[in-house]
Design a protein around this motif. Structure first.
Motif, PDB file in Angstrom:
ATOM      1  N   LEU A 199       5.790   5.042   1.010  1.00  0.00           N
ATOM      2  CA  LEU A 199       6.443   6.195   1.629  1.00  0.00           C
ATOM      3  C   LEU A 199       7.630   5.752   2.488  1.00  0.00           C
ATOM      4  N   LYS A 200       7.511   4.637   3.195  1.00  0.00           N
ATOM      5  CA  LYS A 200       8.615   4.139   4.008  1.00  0.00           C
ATOM      6  C   LYS A 200       9.798   3.727   3.121  1.00  0.00           C
ATOM      7  N   GLY A 210       0.800  -1.212   0.000  1.00  0.00           N
ATOM      8  CA  GLY A 210       0.000   0.000   0.000  1.00  0.00           C
ATOM      9  C   GLY A 210       0.838   1.269   0.000  1.00  0.00           C
ATOM     10  N   MET A 211       0.158   2.428   0.164  1.00  0.00           N
ATOM     11  CA  MET A 211       0.818   3.721   0.122  1.00  0.00           C
ATOM     12  C   MET A 211       1.766   3.911   1.302  1.00  0.00           C
ATOM     13  N   GLU A 212       1.423   3.429   2.449  1.00  0.00           N
ATOM     14  CA  GLU A 212       2.294   3.586   3.609  1.00  0.00           C
ATOM     15  C   GLU A 212       3.619   2.873   3.385  1.00  0.00           C
ATOM     16  N   ALA A 213       3.582   1.674   2.830  1.00  0.00           N
ATOM     17  CA  ALA A 213       4.815   0.945   2.536  1.00  0.00           C
ATOM     18  C   ALA A 213       5.630   1.678   1.473  1.00  0.00           C
TER      19      ALA A 213
END
Length: 235
Positions: free
Chosen positions: A151-152, A146-149
């Motif tokens: 950005l990380k 997903g998007m969180e992964a």
């Protein structure tokens, strides 16, 4: 007393003569009238007879002047005579016969393109659809996790340029790229620039992204354009 009559004053004496004269005059008038009427009738009859005779004479003259047209002769069918040779010559089988050669007037013209079968045309259409890049699709591409992964991953792999650190430059670089049908990333470019050093680093990091889940249109994987923000922030 006796009444005496004069012979000169006797009115009865000339009565018979006057009556005869009146009758004679009347008959004369009637006779003259009959004679005049007979003359007029005879003149009209002669004039009518004259006119009829003139018309007949004219018709006779026209008939005499019109020549007799000859009747067309029946056309006879043309017959073509075919002359046969007097002798038929037999050619030996060993004799070489020169075969005529035919040259087409279109031999120097380029040939038209061959007809493309229906199935081949559909294949070409499918290839064009596969090469098309979609801006919006029914199912958007997705980074693993997903998007969180995403950005990380970007924060972990970015190397802040020293020139930007020395000058205190920071900001958000928008990077645009294409997620291919197999999930790989291609055609990476800067969509919104901040600084040349930061732009270069953002493009480098996006090119290292692992394969995505490709976008889908009508249940089929397609090439999809995608934009991600790469944030540079000094601590």
């Amino acid at each position: 007393m006796e009444i005496k009559k004069s012979a000169k004053a006797d009115l009865e004496r000339g009565k018979g003569l006057s009556l005869l004269l009146g009758l004679l005059v009347a008959l004369s008038v009637v006779f003259v009238g009959l004679e005049w009427r007979s003359a007029v009738t005879q003149a009209q009859a002669q004039e009518k007879a004259f006119n009829t005779q003139d018309v007949e004479d004219v018709m006779n003259i026209e008939d005499q002047q019109k020549p007799d047209e000859p009747e067309p002769e029946p056309q006879q069918a043309q017959q073509t005579e075919v002359q046969l040779p007097d002798e038929l010559k037999v050619v030996s089988n060993d004799r070489e016969v020169i075969k005529p050669s035919f040259v087409s007037v279109d031999q120097d013209k380029p040939l038209p393109p061959p007809n493309i079968p229906l199935g081949t045309k559909n294949v070409q259409v499918d290839e064009e659809v596969d090469q098309a890049i979609f801006e919006v699709v029914e199912e958007q591409p997705e980074f693993p996790g997903g998007m969180e992964a995403l950005l990380k991953y970007l924060a972990k792999n970015i190397n802040y340029p020293e020139s930007a650190v020395d000058n205190g430059i920071q900001g958000k670089v928008m990077v645009r790229f294409v997620v291919e049908r197999d999930g790989s990333v291609s055609a990476v470019e800067t969509y919104k620039s901040v600084d040349p050093a930061l732009d270069k680093e953002a493009v480098r990091v996006v090119k290292t992204l692992p394969k995505w889940k490709p976008g889908r249109q009508q249940g089929k994987a397609v090439r999809t354009r995608y934009i991600v923000p790469v944030v540079f922030r000094l601590q």
